[in-house]
Design an enzyme around this catalytic site. Structure first.
Site, PDB file in Angstrom:
ATOM      1  N   THR A 124      -1.165  -2.860   5.373  1.00 48.67           N
ATOM      2  CA  THR A 124      -1.156  -1.768   5.842  1.00 48.67           C
ATOM      3  C   THR A 124      -2.566  -0.766   5.445  1.00 48.67           C
ATOM      4  O   THR A 124      -1.721  -0.860   4.410  1.00 48.67           O
ATOM      5  CB  THR A 124      -0.252  -0.643   6.958  1.00 48.67           C
ATOM      6  N   CYS A 168       7.536   1.442   6.000  1.00 50.78           N
ATOM      7  CA  CYS A 168       6.309   1.565   6.441  1.00 50.78           C
ATOM      8  C   CYS A 168       6.206   3.528   7.330  1.00 50.78           C
ATOM      9  O   CYS A 168       5.770   4.126   6.561  1.00 50.78           O
ATOM     10  CB  CYS A 168       6.575   0.761   7.747  1.00 50.78           C
ATOM     11  N   GLU A 199      11.302  -5.291   9.496  1.00 47.53           N
ATOM     12  CA  GLU A 199      12.168  -5.450   8.204  1.00 47.53           C
ATOM     13  C   GLU A 199      13.392  -5.969   9.619  1.00 47.53           C
ATOM     14  O   GLU A 199      13.635  -5.443   9.634  1.00 47.53           O
ATOM     15  CB  GLU A 199      12.074  -4.951   6.888  1.00 47.53           C
ATOM     16  N   LYS A 259      17.875   0.820   7.519  1.00 45.93           N
ATOM     17  CA  LYS A 259      18.226   0.325   8.430  1.00 45.93           C
ATOM     18  C   LYS A 259      18.636  -0.730   8.166  1.00 45.93           C
ATOM     19  O   LYS A 259      18.808  -1.266   6.961  1.00 45.93           O
ATOM     20  CB  LYS A 259      17.174  -0.081   9.628  1.00 45.93           C
ATOM     21  N   LYS A 315       5.050   6.270   4.637  1.00 48.23           N
ATOM     22  CA  LYS A 315       3.928   6.264   4.282  1.00 48.23           C
ATOM     23  C   LYS A 315       2.940   6.355   5.438  1.00 48.23           C
ATOM     24  O   LYS A 315       1.599   6.828   5.251  1.00 48.23           O
ATOM     25  CB  LYS A 315       4.167   4.673   3.238  1.00 48.23           C
ATOM     26  N   PHE A 331       2.295  -6.197  11.896  1.00 47.67           N
ATOM     27  CA  PHE A 331       3.620  -5.254  12.853  1.00 47.67           C
ATOM     28  C   PHE A 331       4.709  -5.552  12.951  1.00 47.67           C
ATOM     29  O   PHE A 331       5.932  -5.749  13.802  1.00 47.67           O
ATOM     30  CB  PHE A 331       3.076  -5.220  14.536  1.00 47.67           C
ATOM     31  N   PHE A 362      12.974   1.894  20.249  1.00 45.57           N
ATOM     32  CA  PHE A 362      13.265   3.338  19.554  1.00 45.57           C
ATOM     33  C   PHE A 362      13.660   4.631  20.081  1.00 45.57           C
ATOM     34  O   PHE A 362      12.674   5.847  19.975  1.00 45.57           O
ATOM     35  CB  PHE A 362      11.201   3.550  19.328  1.00 45.57           C
ATOM     36  N   LEU A 363      13.893   5.338  20.977  1.00 44.48           N
ATOM     37  CA  LEU A 363      14.737   5.786  21.261  1.00 44.48           C
ATOM     38  C   LEU A 363      16.538   5.544  21.249  1.00 44.48           C
ATOM     39  O   LEU A 363      17.346   6.660  21.636  1.00 44.48           O
ATOM     40  CB  LEU A 363      14.826   6.332  23.477  1.00 44.48           C
ATOM     41  N   THR A 413       0.767  -0.913   0.230  1.00 46.85           N
ATOM     42  CA  THR A 413       0.034  -0.339  -0.145  1.00 46.85           C
ATOM     43  C   THR A 413       0.461   1.870   0.219  1.00 46.85           C
ATOM     44  O   THR A 413       1.044   1.978   1.113  1.00 46.85           O
ATOM     45  CB  THR A 413      -1.096  -0.233   1.148  1.00 46.85           C
TER      46      THR A 413
HETATM   47  C1  UDX Z   1       8.124  -0.771  11.358  1.00 48.94           C
HETATM   48  C2  UDX Z   1       7.736  -0.982  12.834  1.00 48.94           C
HETATM   49  O1  UDX Z   1       8.268  -0.921  13.382  1.00 48.94           O
HETATM   50  C3  UDX Z   1       7.063  -1.945  12.516  1.00 48.94           C
HETATM   51  O2  UDX Z   1       6.079  -2.187  13.621  1.00 48.94           O
HETATM   52  C4  UDX Z   1       5.933  -2.053  11.354  1.00 48.94           C
HETATM   53  O3  UDX Z   1       5.181  -2.997  11.108  1.00 48.94           O
HETATM   54  C5  UDX Z   1       6.386  -1.475   9.914  1.00 48.94           C
HETATM   55  O4  UDX Z   1       7.289  -0.614   9.987  1.00 48.94           O
HETATM   56  P1  UDX Z   1      10.199  -0.710   9.507  1.00 48.94           P
HETATM   57  O5  UDX Z   1       9.794  -0.051   9.290  1.00 48.94           O
HETATM   58  O6  UDX Z   1      10.845  -2.230   9.256  1.00 48.94           O
HETATM   59  O7  UDX Z   1       9.292  -1.203  11.260  1.00 48.94           O
HETATM   60  O8  UDX Z   1      11.522  -0.330  10.257  1.00 48.94           O
HETATM   61  P2  UDX Z   1      11.260   0.150  11.544  1.00 48.94           P
HETATM   62  O9  UDX Z   1      12.621  -1.198  13.241  1.00 48.94           O
HETATM   63  O10 UDX Z   1      10.603   0.220  13.032  1.00 48.94           O
HETATM   64  O11 UDX Z   1      12.373   1.606  11.385  1.00 48.94           O
HETATM   65  C6  UDX Z   1      11.533   2.344  11.646  1.00 48.94           C
HETATM   66  C7  UDX Z   1      12.949   3.371  11.175  1.00 48.94           C
HETATM   67  O12 UDX Z   1      13.199   4.172  12.291  1.00 48.94           O
HETATM   68  C8  UDX Z   1      14.262   2.953  10.500  1.00 48.94           C
HETATM   69  O13 UDX Z   1      15.010   4.154   9.238  1.00 48.94           O
HETATM   70  C9  UDX Z   1      14.876   2.631  11.892  1.00 48.94           C
HETATM   71  O14 UDX Z   1      17.183   3.202  11.697  1.00 48.94           O
HETATM   72  C10 UDX Z   1      14.483   4.148  12.691  1.00 48.94           C
HETATM   73  N1  UDX Z   1      14.556   4.493  14.135  1.00 48.94           N
HETATM   74  C11 UDX Z   1      14.225   2.609  14.802  1.00 48.94           C
HETATM   75  C12 UDX Z   1      15.253   5.286  14.878  1.00 48.94           C
HETATM   76  O15 UDX Z   1      15.705   5.713  13.870  1.00 48.94           O
HETATM   77  N2  UDX Z   1      15.946   5.019  16.262  1.00 48.94           N
HETATM   78  C13 UDX Z   1      15.538   3.997  17.014  1.00 48.94           C
HETATM   79  O16 UDX Z   1      15.122   3.992  17.632  1.00 48.94           O
HETATM   80  C14 UDX Z   1      14.224   2.747  15.829  1.00 48.94           C
END
Ligand code: UDX
Length: 459
Positions: A121, A285, A157, A345, A288, A154, A274-275, A84
């Site tokens: 999603t 994801c 990747e 990532k 979008k 959820f 996520f900090l 999507t």
């Molecule tokens: C995300 C959601 O985590 C997941 O639950 C959903 O189903 C799909 O979207 P994803 O996009 O695969 O998953 O990656 P994620 O690990 O969430 O990271 C997203 C972005 O945030 C990446 O660029 C990552 O490097 C960045 N990130 C993540 C940070 O900059 N700091 C963090 O602490 C965590």
């Protein structure tokens, strides 16, 4: 249970393969003959740790793949796991979902109840859209002959299988009792984890953590489940943008954002996930989903200003990285920047939407030359950014050759152990900007690097 999964990409292949490993006869349908042939050949259509191994263990036994929709007529549960992407106006493009719904409507069995599950999603209200398409095409009656439920993925990747087999929660939005019972049955092994050790031994060759707690199986209505997904990603994006802004403040105050994040995370109400500071969040994801969520709120005249602020802060963070390089090197015209990491990532080949996609054009616009390396994402990045003038390097160390800066954007584990001695010798300026605070600063400083992180003191 006979499961069909429409879509063999990042969501569909993981979903279909996982249900096959759980013992369900599962067919993955994809329009791409290449993807289908890869799966039938025991290969993974995406780079996802552990996925190919499970495909090899299940293909031809409980897992099948095809470009045809005939198998829909036999299916008890049909997952829609198609992409999507973001439409030009910033909303979610539902073309693939609608096409899947039409194909399901054309092939659905008219003599038994079928459950359709939106795994992709999708904006709030999409369950009704899918239901009306299937009803219109097949003539069947929703909630009587079939039902559409929401079961958002959820999956992160790079750790998608961990998130399938060891989720915190399973969210199911259903408006029909039969649908609820089918979903409970389907997810029972994931919730109870009976004989899980046998499943892990047989199917898993990836590193997994077994959480202490079993997942929470959470039922609600369809629209609410659809919103839970967007609200979750929206909040995670807010959390990252928050710590990234705090990192900029730390650079002004001379404080250490790593300790700030650690101190914050010790509060169970905040949590330590996520900090982690970065040059900003990207991927297929967060951008979008935050865009769709914000537009949805605007359309309903109830603007989610905090999500908008997180989006704006995220783009500001991409710009901040370039400004920081300018502060160190001065004018970038004629300078060379060596970039480590093009994927959004580590542990993924997904380079569809990445920090580099924004930072590199900014550097180029200032007259810099770019060298770049990524262990998995160079081909995808080239495909999505064909006009960017980048010298793609055969090996990571080559980005440093006659460069004025090594810029680490993605913290691939292998970057920790590069030949940094060779790199400091070939750099014109021994400057490294580590936007993930990932590298061993003491080691690099001993080698003669001027090391900078984000939000940490540059001794
Ligand atoms: C995300 C959601 O985590 C997941 O639950 C959903 O189903 C799909 O979207 P994803 O996009 O695969 O998953 O990656 P994620 O690990 O969430 O990271 C997203 C972005 O945030 C990446 O660029 C990552 O490097 C960045 N990130 C993540 C940070 O900059 N700091 C963090 O602490 C965590």
């Amino acid at each position: 249970m006979y499961v069909v999964c429409v879509g063999g990409g990042y969501v569909g292949s993981v979903t279909g393969v996982s249900f096959a490993a759980l013992g369900n006869k599962t067919t993955v349908i994809d329009i791409s003959r290449e993807k289908v042939d890869l799966i039938n050949g025991g290969k993974s259509p995406i780079y996802e740790p552990g996925l190919e191994y499970i495909i090899q263990q299940t293909i031809g036994k409980s897992l099948f793949a095809t470009t045809e929709y005939h198998c829909i007529a036999e299916a008890g549960v049909i997952f829609i796991g198609v992409e999507t992407p973001t439409a030009p106006d910033g909303s979610a493009d539902l073309k693939c979902v609608k096409n899947a719904a039409t194909s399901i409507g054309e092939n659905i069995n008219k003599n038994k109840f079928t459950l359709i599950v939106n795994k992709s999603t999708v904006p709030t209200g999409t369950g009704e859209v899918v239901s009306s398409i299937i009803s219109e095409v097949s003539g069947l009656i929703p909630e009587k002959d079939f039902s559409v439920v929401s079961n958002p993925e959820f999956l992160r990747e790079g750790s998608a299988l961990q998130d399938v087999f060891f989720p915190d929660r399973i969210v199911v939005g259903a408006n029909n009792q039969i649908a609820k019972e089918i979903m409970r049955e389907l997810y029972k092994p994931l919730v109870t984890r009976e004989n899980y050790h046998k499943l892990c031994e047989r199917y898993f060759n990836f590193e997994w953590e077994t959480p202490e707690k079993l997942p929470i199986y959470f039922e609600t209505d369809v629209r609410t489940a659809e919103l839970i997904k967007y609200a979750s990603n929206g909040f995670l994006a807010v959390k990252i943008s928050f710590i990234n802004e705090v990192a900029k403040l730390c650079e002004k105050l001379g404080t250490n954002v790593l300790d700030v994040a650690k101190g914050m995370g010790l509060d169970s109400r905040i949590g330590d996930k996520f900090l982690e500071v970065s040059s900003g969040w990207q991927g297929s994801c967060f951008p979008k989903d935050t865009s769709e969520l914000y537009l949805l709120s605007k359309n309903y005249e109830c603007e989610l200003s905090i999500v908008k602020a997180a989006i704006d802060a995220n783009f500001a963070m991409h710009r901040y990285v370039v400004e920081k390089i300018i502060r160190f090197l001065g004018c970038l015209n004629g300078k060379t920047i060596g970039i480590l990491g093009l994927t959004f990532k580590p542990n993924t080949d997904d380079a569809r939407k990445t920090q580099a996609e924004f930072i590199i054009p900014h550097l180029l616009s200032l007259g810099a030359s770019i060298k770049a390396f990524d262990p998995q994402g160079m081909e995808t990045f080239k495909k999505f950014n064909p006009t960017l003038d980048i010298k793609y390097c055969e090996k990571a160390e080559d980005v440093a050759q006659r460069a004025d800066c090594v810029l680490l954007l993605t913290h691939w584990q292998e970057f920790m152990n590069l030949n940094w001695q060779e790199m400091v010798n070939t750099l014109k300026t021994p400057y490294v900007l580590d936007t993930r605070n990932f590298l061993n600063r003491e080691k690099l400083q001993e080698l003669g690097f001027c090391y900078q992180g984000l939000g940490v003191k540059s001794k």
